[in-house]
Design a protein around this motif. Structure first.
Motif, PDB file in Angstrom:
ATOM      1  N   ILE A  42       0.015  -8.800  -0.078  1.00 25.61           N
ATOM      2  CA  ILE A  42      -0.011  -7.396   0.299  1.00 25.61           C
ATOM      3  C   ILE A  42       0.339  -6.566  -0.928  1.00 25.61           C
ATOM      4  N   GLU A  43      -0.448  -5.521  -1.164  1.00 23.10           N
ATOM      5  CA  GLU A  43      -0.241  -4.607  -2.283  1.00 23.10           C
ATOM      6  C   GLU A  43      -0.217  -3.184  -1.745  1.00 23.10           C
ATOM      7  N   GLY A  44       0.583  -2.355  -2.374  1.00 23.15           N
ATOM      8  CA  GLY A  44       0.603  -0.954  -1.987  1.00 23.15           C
ATOM      9  C   GLY A  44       1.971  -0.473  -1.588  1.00 23.15           C
ATOM     10  N   PRO A  45       2.026   0.611  -0.826  1.00 23.27           N
ATOM     11  CA  PRO A  45       3.297   1.273  -0.507  1.00 23.27           C
ATOM     12  C   PRO A  45       4.094   0.584   0.603  1.00 23.27           C
ATOM     13  N   VAL A  46       4.537  -0.644   0.312  1.00 17.97           N
ATOM     14  CA  VAL A  46       5.451  -1.348   1.211  1.00 17.97           C
ATOM     15  C   VAL A  46       6.719  -1.665   0.429  1.00 17.97           C
ATOM     16  N   VAL A  47       7.804  -1.931   1.127  1.00 17.70           N
ATOM     17  CA  VAL A  47       9.095  -2.154   0.483  1.00 17.70           C
ATOM     18  C   VAL A  47       9.042  -3.353  -0.467  1.00 17.70           C
ATOM     19  N   ASN A  48       8.472  -4.478  -0.029  1.00 22.72           N
ATOM     20  CA  ASN A  48       8.432  -5.695  -0.841  1.00 22.72           C
ATOM     21  C   ASN A  48       7.013  -6.249  -0.918  1.00 22.72           C
ATOM     22  N   PRO A  49       6.143  -5.706  -1.804  1.00 24.33           N
ATOM     23  CA  PRO A  49       4.803  -6.266  -1.924  1.00 24.33           C
ATOM     24  C   PRO A  49       4.867  -7.680  -2.493  1.00 24.33           C
ATOM     25  N   GLY A  50       3.874  -8.488  -2.192  1.00 18.84           N
ATOM     26  CA  GLY A  50       3.841  -9.847  -2.707  1.00 18.84           C
ATOM     27  C   GLY A  50       3.046 -10.771  -1.815  1.00 18.84           C
ATOM     28  N   ASN A  59      -1.776 -10.354  12.008  1.00 19.35           N
ATOM     29  CA  ASN A  59      -2.610  -9.246  11.560  1.00 19.35           C
ATOM     30  C   ASN A  59      -1.890  -8.428  10.484  1.00 19.35           C
ATOM     31  N   GLY A  60      -2.536  -7.365  10.027  1.00 23.83           N
ATOM     32  CA  GLY A  60      -1.985  -6.535   8.963  1.00 23.83           C
ATOM     33  C   GLY A  60      -0.669  -5.875   9.330  1.00 23.83           C
ATOM     34  N   ASN A  61      -0.514  -5.477  10.576  1.00 27.68           N
ATOM     35  CA  ASN A  61       0.752  -4.866  11.001  1.00 27.68           C
ATOM     36  C   ASN A  61       1.900  -5.866  10.922  1.00 27.68           C
ATOM     37  N   ASP A  62       1.635  -7.138  11.264  1.00 29.57           N
ATOM     38  CA  ASP A  62       2.652  -8.180  11.134  1.00 29.57           C
ATOM     39  C   ASP A  62       3.055  -8.360   9.677  1.00 29.57           C
ATOM     40  N   LEU A  63       2.071  -8.335   8.785  1.00 26.74           N
ATOM     41  CA  LEU A  63       2.334  -8.499   7.359  1.00 26.74           C
ATOM     42  C   LEU A  63       3.156  -7.337   6.811  1.00 26.74           C
ATOM     43  N   ILE A  64       2.842  -6.119   7.218  1.00 24.00           N
ATOM     44  CA  ILE A  64       3.613  -4.952   6.776  1.00 24.00           C
ATOM     45  C   ILE A  64       5.055  -5.066   7.239  1.00 24.00           C
ATOM     46  N   GLU A  65       5.260  -5.521   8.456  1.00 22.37           N
ATOM     47  CA  GLU A  65       6.617  -5.684   8.986  1.00 22.37           C
ATOM     48  C   GLU A  65       7.404  -6.734   8.200  1.00 22.37           C
ATOM     49  N   ILE A  66       6.761  -7.868   7.879  1.00 25.57           N
ATOM     50  CA  ILE A  66       7.424  -8.924   7.120  1.00 25.57           C
ATOM     51  C   ILE A  66       7.730  -8.454   5.699  1.00 25.57           C
ATOM     52  N   ALA A  67       6.869  -7.605   5.149  1.00 22.96           N
ATOM     53  CA  ALA A  67       7.066  -7.098   3.786  1.00 22.96           C
ATOM     54  C   ALA A  67       8.102  -5.974   3.735  1.00 22.96           C
ATOM     55  N   GLY A  68       8.801  -5.724   4.809  1.00 24.63           N
ATOM     56  CA  GLY A  68       9.868  -4.732   4.809  1.00 24.63           C
ATOM     57  C   GLY A  68       9.470  -3.371   5.340  1.00 24.63           C
ATOM     58  N   GLY A  69       8.227  -3.216   5.737  1.00 28.31           N
ATOM     59  CA  GLY A  69       7.770  -1.940   6.279  1.00 28.31           C
ATOM     60  C   GLY A  69       7.188  -1.031   5.213  1.00 28.31           C
ATOM     61  N   ARG A  70       6.707   0.099   5.652  1.00 34.20           N
ATOM     62  CA  ARG A  70       6.112   1.089   4.748  1.00 34.20           C
ATOM     63  C   ARG A  70       7.206   1.842   4.004  1.00 34.20           C
ATOM     64  N   LEU A  71       6.882   2.278   2.811  1.00 33.74           N
ATOM     65  CA  LEU A  71       7.806   3.127   2.071  1.00 33.74           C
ATOM     66  C   LEU A  71       7.874   4.492   2.750  1.00 33.74           C
ATOM     67  N   PRO A  72       9.041   5.142   2.724  1.00 32.20           N
ATOM     68  CA  PRO A  72       9.160   6.463   3.357  1.00 32.20           C
ATOM     69  C   PRO A  72       8.171   7.458   2.744  1.00 32.20           C
ATOM     70  N   GLY A  73       7.440   8.131   3.590  1.00 31.84           N
ATOM     71  CA  GLY A  73       6.486   9.149   3.145  1.00 31.84           C
ATOM     72  C   GLY A  73       5.197   8.584   2.584  1.00 31.84           C
ATOM     73  N   LYS A  94      -4.912  -4.586   0.556  1.00 28.51           N
ATOM     74  CA  LYS A  94      -4.615  -3.478  -0.357  1.00 28.51           C
ATOM     75  C   LYS A  94      -4.450  -2.200   0.473  1.00 28.51           C
ATOM     76  N   LEU A  95      -3.271  -1.613   0.387  1.00 30.96           N
ATOM     77  CA  LEU A  95      -2.972  -0.426   1.194  1.00 30.96           C
ATOM     78  C   LEU A  95      -2.988   0.851   0.374  1.00 30.96           C
ATOM     79  N   GLY A  96      -3.322   0.795  -0.889  1.00 32.22           N
ATOM     80  CA  GLY A  96      -3.357   1.990  -1.721  1.00 32.22           C
ATOM     81  C   GLY A  96      -2.328   1.933  -2.827  1.00 32.22           C
ATOM     82  N   LYS A  97      -2.135   3.059  -3.471  1.00 33.32           N
ATOM     83  CA  LYS A  97      -1.178   3.155  -4.584  1.00 33.32           C
ATOM     84  C   LYS A  97       0.243   3.181  -4.062  1.00 33.32           C
ATOM     85  N   ARG A  98       1.132   2.609  -4.837  1.00 34.75           N
ATOM     86  CA  ARG A  98       2.550   2.568  -4.503  1.00 34.75           C
ATOM     87  C   ARG A  98       3.211   3.867  -4.807  1.00 34.75           C
TER      88      ARG A  98
END
Length: 98
Positions: A42-50, A59-73, A94-98
């Motif tokens: 996972i790449e992009g604006p998440v707390v712990n990409p990798g 699914n992608g929502n599960d991956l975002i949750e495991i990666a610490g969630g979305r960055l604020p804002g 790829k979720l976009g720029k960090r």
């Protein structure tokens, strides 16, 4: 011809060709029925990409949750429907720029 028999014939034809398609495409069958864990990045604006190891069918929502969630804002550049689809082994989300 009775509509019930017509429905049964159509259902049989659909099931037959579906099973034939899975037989002729073993890679697809393996992706559908595999229970082995998958590794995705996972790449992009998440707390712990990798790179993470998930259960098959995640699914992608599960991956975002495991990666610490979305960055604020953070604005995610993908549609929510993409995040609902099952991930595949070796996929990069790829979720976009960090």
């Amino acid at each position: 011809m009775n509509p019930i028999w017509l429905r049964r014939i159509v259902l049989f034809v659909i099931l037959f060709f579906g099973m034939y398609y899975l037989k002729e495409n073993p890679d697809l069958r393996k992706r559908i029925y595999s229970e082995a864990p998958i590794r995705v990045k996972i790449e992009g604006p998440v707390v712990n990409p990798g790179v993470y190891t998930l259960d098959a069918g995640s699914n992608g929502n599960d991956l975002i949750e495991i990666a610490g969630g979305r960055l604020p804002g953070a604005q995610i550049n993908t549609e929510d429907s993409i995040l609902e689809q099952p991930l595949e082994d070796g996929q990069i989300l790829k979720l976009g720029k960090r």
